[in-house]
Every structure is written in structure tokens, then in C-alpha cells.
Design a protein around this motif. Sequence first.
Motif, PDB file in Angstrom:
ATOM      1  N   ARG A  53       0.869  -1.190   0.000  1.00 56.27           N
ATOM      2  CA  ARG A  53       0.000   0.000   0.000  1.00 56.27           C
ATOM      3  C   ARG A  53       0.901   1.235   0.000  1.00 56.27           C
ATOM      4  NH1 ARG A  53      -5.230  -1.206   0.576  1.00 56.27           N
ATOM      5  NH2 ARG A  53      -5.806  -3.181   1.570  1.00 56.27           N
ATOM      6  N   THR A  54       1.167   1.747  -1.188  1.00 51.16           N
ATOM      7  CA  THR A  54       1.993   2.933  -1.341  1.00 51.16           C
ATOM      8  C   THR A  54       1.306   3.869  -2.323  1.00 51.16           C
ATOM      9  OG1 THR A  54       3.286   2.270  -3.270  1.00 51.16           O
ATOM     10  CG2 THR A  54       3.980   1.386  -1.149  1.00 51.16           C
ATOM     11  N   ASP A  55       1.815   5.097  -2.389  1.00 44.44           N
ATOM     12  CA  ASP A  55       1.233   6.047  -3.338  1.00 44.44           C
ATOM     13  C   ASP A  55       1.912   5.963  -4.702  1.00 44.44           C
ATOM     14  OD1 ASP A  55       3.658   7.039  -2.594  1.00 44.44           O
ATOM     15  OD2 ASP A  55       2.953   9.040  -2.051  1.00 44.44           O
ATOM     16  N   ALA A  56       2.978   5.157  -4.813  1.00 46.88           N
ATOM     17  CA  ALA A  56       3.695   5.016  -6.089  1.00 46.88           C
ATOM     18  C   ALA A  56       4.616   3.821  -5.991  1.00 46.88           C
ATOM     19  CB  ALA A  56       4.504   6.287  -6.395  1.00 46.88           C
ATOM     20  N   GLY A  57       5.083   3.367  -7.163  1.00 45.30           N
ATOM     21  CA  GLY A  57       6.123   2.352  -7.189  1.00 45.30           C
ATOM     22  C   GLY A  57       5.653   0.936  -7.016  1.00 45.30           C
ATOM     23  N   MET A  58       4.387   0.644  -7.332  1.00 42.46           N
ATOM     24  CA  MET A  58       3.916  -0.731  -7.257  1.00 42.46           C
ATOM     25  C   MET A  58       3.878  -1.302  -8.668  1.00 42.46           C
ATOM     26  SD  MET A  58       0.905  -0.736  -4.363  1.00 42.46           S
ATOM     27  CE  MET A  58      -0.127   0.389  -5.284  1.00 42.46           C
ATOM     28  N   TRP A  59       4.658  -2.385  -8.879  1.00 42.60           N
ATOM     29  CA  TRP A  59       4.664  -2.998 -10.199  1.00 42.60           C
ATOM     30  C   TRP A  59       5.082  -4.457 -10.122  1.00 42.60           C
ATOM     31  CZ3 TRP A  59       8.154   1.373  -9.862  1.00 42.60           C
ATOM     32  CH2 TRP A  59       9.471   1.019  -9.539  1.00 42.60           C
ATOM     33  N   ALA A  60       4.800  -5.148 -11.216  1.00 38.06           N
ATOM     34  CA  ALA A  60       5.267  -6.525 -11.402  1.00 38.06           C
ATOM     35  C   ALA A  60       6.256  -6.513 -12.554  1.00 38.06           C
ATOM     36  CB  ALA A  60       4.087  -7.449 -11.725  1.00 38.06           C
ATOM     37  N   GLU A  75       4.813  -4.084 -15.629  1.00 32.23           N
ATOM     38  CA  GLU A  75       3.438  -3.588 -15.631  1.00 32.23           C
ATOM     39  C   GLU A  75       2.995  -3.253 -14.215  1.00 32.23           C
ATOM     40  OE1 GLU A  75       1.663  -6.822 -17.649  1.00 32.23           O
ATOM     41  OE2 GLU A  75       1.513  -8.116 -15.885  1.00 32.23           O
ATOM     42  N   ARG A  76       1.946  -2.464 -14.125  1.00 32.57           N
ATOM     43  CA  ARG A  76       1.440  -2.027 -12.830  1.00 32.57           C
ATOM     44  C   ARG A  76       0.883  -3.201 -12.040  1.00 32.57           C
ATOM     45  NH1 ARG A  76       3.879   2.574 -11.442  1.00 32.57           N
ATOM     46  NH2 ARG A  76       4.004   3.936 -13.249  1.00 32.57           N
ATOM     47  N   LEU A  77       1.007  -3.080 -10.711  1.00 26.49           N
ATOM     48  CA  LEU A  77       0.514  -4.092  -9.788  1.00 26.49           C
ATOM     49  C   LEU A  77      -0.482  -3.435  -8.845  1.00 26.49           C
ATOM     50  CD1 LEU A  77       1.011  -7.090  -8.944  1.00 26.49           C
ATOM     51  CD2 LEU A  77       2.674  -6.228  -7.294  1.00 26.49           C
ATOM     52  N   ASN A  78      -1.646  -4.033  -8.710  1.00 28.60           N
ATOM     53  CA  ASN A  78      -2.651  -3.490  -7.804  1.00 28.60           C
ATOM     54  C   ASN A  78      -2.219  -3.694  -6.355  1.00 28.60           C
ATOM     55  OD1 ASN A  78      -4.431  -2.623  -9.840  1.00 28.60           O
ATOM     56  ND2 ASN A  78      -5.351  -4.659  -9.988  1.00 28.60           N
ATOM     57  N   PRO A  79      -2.770  -2.869  -5.429  1.00 25.09           N
ATOM     58  CA  PRO A  79      -2.391  -3.015  -4.017  1.00 25.09           C
ATOM     59  C   PRO A  79      -2.676  -4.403  -3.473  1.00 25.09           C
ATOM     60  CG  PRO A  79      -3.576  -0.952  -4.368  1.00 25.09           C
ATOM     61  CD  PRO A  79      -3.689  -1.732  -5.644  1.00 25.09           C
ATOM     62  N   MET A  80      -1.738  -4.889  -2.642  1.00 26.98           N
ATOM     63  CA  MET A  80      -1.903  -6.112  -1.854  1.00 26.98           C
ATOM     64  C   MET A  80      -2.217  -7.337  -2.712  1.00 26.98           C
ATOM     65  SD  MET A  80      -1.089  -4.858   1.023  1.00 26.98           S
ATOM     66  CE  MET A  80      -1.483  -6.054   2.291  1.00 26.98           C
ATOM     67  N   THR A  81      -1.441  -7.506  -3.797  1.00 25.73           N
ATOM     68  CA  THR A  81      -1.568  -8.704  -4.614  1.00 25.73           C
ATOM     69  C   THR A  81      -0.214  -9.042  -5.228  1.00 25.73           C
ATOM     70  OG1 THR A  81      -2.704  -9.753  -6.479  1.00 25.73           O
ATOM     71  CG2 THR A  81      -2.256  -7.408  -6.668  1.00 25.73           C
ATOM     72  N   PHE A  82       0.005 -10.305  -5.549  1.00 25.38           N
ATOM     73  CA  PHE A  82       1.196 -10.737  -6.267  1.00 25.38           C
ATOM     74  C   PHE A  82       0.832 -11.267  -7.653  1.00 25.38           C
ATOM     75  CE2 PHE A  82       3.563 -11.548  -2.058  1.00 25.38           C
ATOM     76  CZ  PHE A  82       4.213 -10.329  -2.144  1.00 25.38           C
ATOM     77  N   PRO A 259      10.178   7.644  -9.867  1.00 26.10           N
ATOM     78  CA  PRO A 259      10.481   9.048  -9.588  1.00 26.10           C
ATOM     79  C   PRO A 259       9.498  10.012 -10.252  1.00 26.10           C
ATOM     80  CG  PRO A 259      12.434   7.856 -10.310  1.00 26.10           C
ATOM     81  CD  PRO A 259      11.265   6.975 -10.583  1.00 26.10           C
ATOM     82  N   THR A 260       9.281  11.127  -9.582  1.00 24.25           N
ATOM     83  CA  THR A 260       8.476  12.221 -10.143  1.00 24.25           C
ATOM     84  C   THR A 260       9.331  13.456 -10.369  1.00 24.25           C
ATOM     85  OG1 THR A 260       7.828  12.911  -7.915  1.00 24.25           O
ATOM     86  CG2 THR A 260       6.364  11.373  -9.074  1.00 24.25           C
ATOM     87  N   GLY A 261      10.630  13.362 -10.123  1.00 25.65           N
ATOM     88  CA  GLY A 261      11.548  14.484 -10.301  1.00 25.65           C
ATOM     89  C   GLY A 261      12.934  13.971 -10.617  1.00 25.65           C
ATOM     90  N   PRO A 262      13.984  14.744 -10.303  1.00 26.19           N
ATOM     91  CA  PRO A 262      15.342  14.370 -10.693  1.00 26.19           C
ATOM     92  C   PRO A 262      15.986  13.305  -9.815  1.00 26.19           C
ATOM     93  CG  PRO A 262      15.375  16.441  -9.513  1.00 26.19           C
ATOM     94  CD  PRO A 262      13.926  16.087  -9.689  1.00 26.19           C
ATOM     95  N   VAL A 263      15.392  12.971  -8.675  1.00 22.54           N
ATOM     96  CA  VAL A 263      15.985  12.009  -7.753  1.00 22.54           C
ATOM     97  C   VAL A 263      15.452  10.612  -8.052  1.00 22.54           C
ATOM     98  CG1 VAL A 263      16.293  11.371  -5.344  1.00 22.54           C
ATOM     99  CG2 VAL A 263      16.215  13.786  -5.989  1.00 22.54           C
ATOM    100  N   ALA A 264      16.366   9.651  -8.144  1.00 20.34           N
ATOM    101  CA  ALA A 264      15.964   8.266  -8.406  1.00 20.34           C
ATOM    102  C   ALA A 264      16.922   7.335  -7.683  1.00 20.34           C
ATOM    103  CB  ALA A 264      15.977   7.958  -9.900  1.00 20.34           C
ATOM    104  N   PHE A 265      16.393   6.209  -7.217  1.00 13.13           N
ATOM    105  CA  PHE A 265      17.246   5.165  -6.668  1.00 13.13           C
ATOM    106  C   PHE A 265      17.372   4.080  -7.722  1.00 13.13           C
ATOM    107  CE2 PHE A 265      19.084   1.938  -4.155  1.00 13.13           C
ATOM    108  CZ  PHE A 265      19.757   2.605  -3.138  1.00 13.13           C
TER     109      PHE A 265
END
Length: 295
Positions: A53-60, A75-82, A259-265
Motif C-alpha cells: 500500500r503505497t502512493d507510487a512504485g507498485m509494479w510486477a 506492468e502495474r501491480l494493484n495493491p496487496m496482490t502478487f 520518480p516524479t523528479g530528478p531524484v531516483a534510486f
Amino acid sequence: MSDSRGPWGPLAEPMHTDRVFSPDDPPWRENLFLTLYDRERGFYGTTHLQGGRTDAGMWARCSVVVDKRPAEIWERLNPMTFESEHISFDLGGHLEAKSDDFELHLDLSPLREAIDYSPSGALPGLRPNEPLQHFEQAGTLTGTVTMGSTTLQLSGGVVRDRTWGFRQEISSWTEYYAGFFLFDDFDLATMKFQTLDGDIPAHGQLVGSRNESVADATVRRRDPWGNIAELDLVLDNGSPLSLSLGKPEARINCPLNDPTGPVAFTSYDDLVEVRTSDGDVGFGIIEQGILRRQA
């Protein structure tokens, strides 16, 4: 006593769908990561299901390299599923991925015991009083991969992890490396992180014919491409154990944030052969990540 979660134990921990979150809670992650390989058949891959459960960064994501040819599903991953549109993973150990570029069907079985990083806090989360729960374990894989007109029957190895808790790499980590290597009769895992608040002590474990903890780790040498070539460990009994890592047989990028700006991990996974100073030869994964924040 048998584990109700099955032979994979904590690696098969179900999603915590009954967890109640408050509006001011930080991001909650339910992560699952697989390193896959069959060296004899030239197959390498990773699968990363980054949910919760996050506001961003959920994917498979499922990435494969077959005879040096890369392909990927992201591709995008819905909350609380694998399970996403084209990737599904049964916590009992069955992986399926299908796209226009490749198709993958694998069954995974555990080897030896799981390594529990949770008590050490070596994998830093967002709440020190509620450490991330993080487990890693090696196993075997069987199944098939199809790319184009070629189908390979696979029989190889897997490194699997499972993590849950409050976590957001881009807001807390600055750099890290982590490795997991399979030898004939033991496994070796270690990790070392830097965060915005400072260094986290290295930790790790040897399981199987050797049962020792890693008390410290130091990179002695990187090659011109930034690969870790020599890594010195200190075990809990004070004895040294040095690792020499070969050139990567495959490299796969491992995105961790959106990322939504210049910072990325950014991070990547190298699948490499490793030799110890004791003369053992193994194979596995070394992952390196770094926070990029220059505007």
C-alpha cells in the motif's frame, strides 16, 4: 514442527491484508524477489513483485536473458496482490509469465533453511521500532522458457526473498550492496547499506554445512565497470573469508521506485560465479544500488 505456510516457510508468508493503516502511515511494502538461472542452458532472470500500500512504485516485473537475448515484462501491480495482467506467482512456488516476447513456467523448491535478516535491521525500513521483516532462501527450479520458436527445458537454481513492512528506498537509502551465493553444501548471504542517517553494519549468514554469521564486510576492489571483484568478510568468530567474483554472466536492471523528479534510486543485479579464499566455488547474485540526486 511443520510450518503451516508450507515448505518455503517465511518465504511463503501471505500478504498482510488485515493490517489497518492510518492516514499518516509511511508506505507499506509487500515485496517478493526471485533470481533465476540455468547456466547450462544460458538462462538467467529476475522476477520482482513490488506491491503493498503505497502512493507510487507498485509494479510486477519479470526479466529474462535467454542465450544473451533480453526480454522483460513490466506492468502495474494493484495493491496487496502478487498477480498482475501477465505475471503471477503462487507463494507455494509456481511462477508464470507470458508476453509477446517470451513465456515462462517454473516450479521452485527450497534448499536448506531460510536466512532471517529481520533481527539485525540490516535492511533499513522507515520505522526503527518496527524493523522490516526480510527473509532469503535458495532453492531449485524446473520448468520451461519459450522465446520465439525456441523452448528450453530448465533445471537450475533460484534465490528467493520475501519482505514486508514500512519501506521507501528513495527517501532513506543512499547506497548498498547485497549478495547471495549457492555452493555445493552451503549458502552465503550478506548485505551492507548506507542511509541518509549513516551506515548500517553489514550482516549475513552461512547456512548448510557451515553455520556462521557475517559480522562485517568490506569491498576490497571493484573493476573498471564498477563490478565488485573482491569482497572481504569477517565472520562472527573473527575469522576472515574473502570472495572473488567473476565477470557477470548476465546483468539485469532492478528498478525500485517511480520518480516524479530528478531524484531516483537505481540498482542492478549481476549473476556471477564466486570463489572463496577457502577454495569453494559457487554461483549467485550480487546487487548494487545508489541514490542519484544531482539536479
